[in-house]
Design an enzyme around this catalytic site. Structure first.
Site, PDB file in Angstrom:
ATOM      1  N   THR A 169      46.280  49.722 -14.661  1.00 48.46           N
ATOM      2  CA  THR A 169      47.192  50.174 -13.686  1.00 48.46           C
ATOM      3  C   THR A 169      48.416  51.143 -14.169  1.00 48.46           C
ATOM      4  O   THR A 169      48.421  51.306 -15.399  1.00 48.46           O
ATOM      5  CB  THR A 169      48.154  48.542 -13.481  1.00 48.46           C
ATOM      6  OG1 THR A 169      49.370  48.979 -12.984  1.00 48.46           O
ATOM      7  CG2 THR A 169      48.491  48.134 -14.935  1.00 48.46           C
ATOM      8  N   TYR A 227      53.731  41.477 -17.239  1.00 46.01           N
ATOM      9  CA  TYR A 227      52.298  41.873 -16.420  1.00 46.01           C
ATOM     10  C   TYR A 227      52.130  43.348 -17.208  1.00 46.01           C
ATOM     11  O   TYR A 227      50.981  43.517 -17.991  1.00 46.01           O
ATOM     12  CB  TYR A 227      52.455  42.200 -15.192  1.00 46.01           C
ATOM     13  CG  TYR A 227      51.280  43.017 -14.523  1.00 46.01           C
ATOM     14  CD1 TYR A 227      50.092  42.357 -14.584  1.00 46.01           C
ATOM     15  CD2 TYR A 227      51.669  43.964 -13.913  1.00 46.01           C
ATOM     16  CE1 TYR A 227      48.852  43.265 -14.239  1.00 46.01           C
ATOM     17  CE2 TYR A 227      50.437  44.862 -13.322  1.00 46.01           C
ATOM     18  CZ  TYR A 227      49.289  44.423 -13.349  1.00 46.01           C
ATOM     19  OH  TYR A 227      48.091  45.027 -12.981  1.00 46.01           O
ATOM     20  N   ILE A 238      36.738  34.895 -19.388  1.00 46.51           N
ATOM     21  CA  ILE A 238      36.491  35.973 -20.376  1.00 46.51           C
ATOM     22  C   ILE A 238      36.828  35.610 -21.688  1.00 46.51           C
ATOM     23  O   ILE A 238      36.224  36.320 -22.623  1.00 46.51           O
ATOM     24  CB  ILE A 238      37.141  37.332 -19.808  1.00 46.51           C
ATOM     25  CG1 ILE A 238      38.743  37.054 -19.382  1.00 46.51           C
ATOM     26  CG2 ILE A 238      36.428  37.736 -18.445  1.00 46.51           C
ATOM     27  CD1 ILE A 238      39.193  38.611 -19.503  1.00 46.51           C
ATOM     28  N   LYS A 298      48.778  44.432 -19.833  1.00 47.09           N
ATOM     29  CA  LYS A 298      47.907  45.532 -19.384  1.00 47.09           C
ATOM     30  C   LYS A 298      47.922  46.794 -20.374  1.00 47.09           C
ATOM     31  O   LYS A 298      46.767  47.320 -20.756  1.00 47.09           O
ATOM     32  CB  LYS A 298      48.116  46.016 -18.072  1.00 47.09           C
ATOM     33  CG  LYS A 298      47.967  44.867 -16.950  1.00 47.09           C
ATOM     34  CD  LYS A 298      46.604  44.528 -16.947  1.00 47.09           C
ATOM     35  CE  LYS A 298      45.540  45.408 -16.183  1.00 47.09           C
ATOM     36  NZ  LYS A 298      44.058  45.167 -16.005  1.00 47.09           N
TER      37      LYS A 298
HETATM   38  P1  NAD Z   1      43.440  39.450  -8.629  1.00 47.96           P
HETATM   39  O1  NAD Z   1      44.923  38.747  -9.066  1.00 47.96           O
HETATM   40  O2  NAD Z   1      43.404  39.547  -7.090  1.00 47.96           O
HETATM   41  O3  NAD Z   1      42.131  39.131  -9.125  1.00 47.96           O
HETATM   42  C1  NAD Z   1      41.895  38.710 -10.307  1.00 47.96           C
HETATM   43  C2  NAD Z   1      40.675  37.942 -10.619  1.00 47.96           C
HETATM   44  O4  NAD Z   1      40.410  37.607 -11.935  1.00 47.96           O
HETATM   45  C3  NAD Z   1      40.658  36.608  -9.766  1.00 47.96           C
HETATM   46  O5  NAD Z   1      39.358  36.565  -9.220  1.00 47.96           O
HETATM   47  C4  NAD Z   1      40.635  35.583 -11.099  1.00 47.96           C
HETATM   48  O6  NAD Z   1      40.156  34.545 -10.705  1.00 47.96           O
HETATM   49  C5  NAD Z   1      40.109  36.297 -12.161  1.00 47.96           C
HETATM   50  N1  NAD Z   1      40.277  35.881 -13.463  1.00 47.96           N
HETATM   51  C6  NAD Z   1      41.728  35.884 -13.868  1.00 47.96           C
HETATM   52  N2  NAD Z   1      41.732  35.012 -14.993  1.00 47.96           N
HETATM   53  C7  NAD Z   1      40.384  35.168 -15.455  1.00 47.96           C
HETATM   54  C8  NAD Z   1      39.659  34.745 -16.712  1.00 47.96           C
HETATM   55  N3  NAD Z   1      40.393  34.633 -18.031  1.00 47.96           N
HETATM   56  N4  NAD Z   1      38.493  34.931 -16.871  1.00 47.96           N
HETATM   57  C9  NAD Z   1      37.838  35.434 -15.735  1.00 47.96           C
HETATM   58  N5  NAD Z   1      38.217  35.418 -14.678  1.00 47.96           N
HETATM   59  C10 NAD Z   1      39.697  35.708 -14.570  1.00 47.96           C
HETATM   60  O7  NAD Z   1      43.774  40.956  -9.010  1.00 47.96           O
HETATM   61  P2  NAD Z   1      43.692  42.503  -8.507  1.00 47.96           P
HETATM   62  O8  NAD Z   1      44.648  42.954  -7.539  1.00 47.96           O
HETATM   63  O9  NAD Z   1      42.062  42.404  -7.812  1.00 47.96           O
HETATM   64  O10 NAD Z   1      43.391  43.364  -9.696  1.00 47.96           O
HETATM   65  C11 NAD Z   1      42.070  43.536 -10.519  1.00 47.96           C
HETATM   66  C12 NAD Z   1      42.255  44.327 -11.745  1.00 47.96           C
HETATM   67  O11 NAD Z   1      42.964  45.703 -11.128  1.00 47.96           O
HETATM   68  C13 NAD Z   1      43.407  43.934 -12.653  1.00 47.96           C
HETATM   69  O12 NAD Z   1      43.168  44.261 -13.759  1.00 47.96           O
HETATM   70  C14 NAD Z   1      44.803  44.635 -12.275  1.00 47.96           C
HETATM   71  O13 NAD Z   1      45.536  44.580 -13.203  1.00 47.96           O
HETATM   72  C15 NAD Z   1      44.052  45.909 -11.954  1.00 47.96           C
HETATM   73  N6  NAD Z   1      44.766  46.579 -11.033  1.00 47.96           N
HETATM   74  C16 NAD Z   1      45.474  46.126  -9.535  1.00 47.96           C
HETATM   75  C17 NAD Z   1      46.034  46.739  -8.821  1.00 47.96           C
HETATM   76  C18 NAD Z   1      46.804  46.208  -7.475  1.00 47.96           C
HETATM   77  O14 NAD Z   1      47.301  46.870  -6.919  1.00 47.96           O
HETATM   78  N7  NAD Z   1      46.257  44.989  -7.103  1.00 47.96           N
HETATM   79  C19 NAD Z   1      46.461  48.190  -9.050  1.00 47.96           C
HETATM   80  C20 NAD Z   1      46.106  48.723 -10.173  1.00 47.96           C
HETATM   81  C21 NAD Z   1      45.323  47.764 -11.158  1.00 47.96           C
END
Ligand code: NAD
Ligand code: TYD
Length: 353
Positions: free
Chosen positions: A132, A158, A58, A162
């Site tokens: 988050t 982190y 991205i 965010k």
């Molecule tokens: P994850 O770490 O499992 O997945 C992140 C994905 O983003 C991966 O597929 C990775 O390859 C991709 N990625 C990382 N850097 C990148 C870049 N520079 N360009 C393109 N792709 C890239 O994360 P998740 O748990 O699926 O979380 C997804 C979103 O939801 C995040 O933004 C996180 O902050 C948010 N979130 C997560 C939770 C949770 O409990 N897991 C809760 C609330 C919000």
């Protein structure tokens, strides 16, 4: 078309599978495939023309601009991020790069694309930023849960990264009129979660007879939401959310870490009564706490219920049962994700505790 970023990660892949099963619009999925990205999560879509995978970053503005002009999406759903608090403590640089600079690049390219759209498409376009509850900081035992007006007070690299990205999204709406939506969700769990996060880590360690590491006293509280409910909430916000607004998403499910780990152990005892490892709770091990460990998160999810009619469908008990079963039934997936890089992380994070 919609453009999804980070669609090979835990929540993004669940979202794409859910989207393809319930909507007609195809998906372009832009993912860098970091350690957390795994195309095996999307194996069910192999050969399906409604899912177009693009391997890229991205932060690469030229690539993002090209994809927008080629596929002309009506929305961007932005999941891509570095997402693990412990990794942000060991090495924050990637968090600044992807979560802040990456979101900035995406916003810039989205703004340029959106400004060129014909009037009707311009009005219908949405940029949905997935964030988050950790941006709000830590609650005391008697504090009311986080609402959309709770002041930001992030405590980890982190959550700070965010929070910065949320502020940029807000500014692009306020300054340029970009039709943005932001969701702040509590802790997710479910299928395809990378086993560095608490619930899959505990399931895998318990299955292998390894210690179940509890940071500090185990009384930190999180509000747990099944990932399937997060996906339906995002679809509701995309369909009916008001541009410029933020929506908190949560499970009405506050649990201490000890509660969570005991729940996993009890389900495993029940599903595997003949295992030599039963009772699995005998594997619980208290380890050195995470620095700056937030004590309690809790979400007030009344706004999304009032305005968009969304409520979680799973209870903690039904969601956890499904999740433990999923890991029991996906030994091949586990084997593939717990190879070299994962073992190196476990050594780094737990070796010193
Ligand atoms: P994850 O770490 O499992 O997945 C992140 C994905 O983003 C991966 O597929 C990775 O390859 C991709 N990625 C990382 N850097 C990148 C870049 N520079 N360009 C393109 N792709 C890239 O994360 P998740 O748990 O699926 O979380 C997804 C979103 O939801 C995040 O933004 C996180 O902050 C948010 N979130 C997560 C939770 C949770 O409990 N897991 C809760 C609330 C919000
Ligand atoms: P985690 O899944 O990393 O999510 P977050 O830090 O984003 O909330 O951790 C959830 C809770 O579990 C958190 O309070 C830290 C705790 N935890 C442990 O006690 N042991 C572990 O091995 C891990 C990974 C987390």
């Amino acid at each position: 078309m919609i453009l999804v970023t980070g669609g090979a990660g835990f929540i993004g892949s669940n979202f794409i599978l859910d989207w393809i099963a319930s909507e007609r619009t195809p998906v372009v999925n832009l993912d860098k495939l970091t350690y957390a990205g795994n195309l095996e999560n999307l194996a069910a879509l192999q050969g399906d023309p409604r899912h177009v995978f693009v391997h890229g970053d991205i932060c690469d503005g030229a690539l993002v601009g090209r994809l927008l002009r080629e596929h002309k999406p009506r929305a961007i759903v932005h999941f891509a991020a570095e997402s693990h608090v412990d990794r942000s403590i060991h090495g924050p640089a990637d968090f600044i790069e992807t979560n802040i600079n990456g979101t900035f690049r995406l916003l810039e390219e989205a703004r340029a694309y959106w400004q060129e759209l014909p009037q009707a498409e311009k009005a219908a376009f949405r940029f949905l930023h997935v964030s988050t509850d950790e941006v709000y900081g830590s609650l005391g035992p008697d504090d009311p849960p986080f609402s959309e007006t709770t002041p930001y007070a992030p405590n980890s690299p982190y959550s700070a990264s965010k929070a910065a990205s949320d502020h940029l999204v807000r500014a692009y709406h306020h300054t340029y009129g970009l039709p943005t939506l932001t969701t702040n969700c509590s802790n997710n769990y479910g299928a395809y979660q990378f086993p560095e996060k608490l619930i899959p880590l505990i399931i895998l360690n318990a299955l292998n007879g390894k210690p179940l590491p509890i940071y500090g006293d185990g009384l930190n509280i999180r509000d747990w939401l099944h990932v399937g409910d997060h996906c339906t909430a995002i679809r509701a916000v995309l369909a009916k959310g008001r541009p410029g607004e933020t929506y908190n998403i949560g499970g009405w499910n506050e649990k201490t870490n000890l509660d969570v780990v005991h729940t996993v152990c009890n389900i495993l005892d029940e599903l595997q009564p003949d295992s030599l490892l039963t009772p699995h709770a005998s594997l619980l091990t208290f380890v050195k706490d995470r620095p700056g460990h937030d004590r309690r998160y809790a979400i007030d999810a009344r706004k999304i219920e009032r305005e968009l009619g969304w409520r979680p469908a799973e209870t903690f008990e039904t969601g956890m049962r499904k999740t433990v079963r999923w890991y029991l039934e996906h030994a091949g997936w586990i084997q593939n994700v717990t190879s070299g890089a994962y073992r190196e992380w476990v050594g780094r994070n737990y070796g010193e505790r």
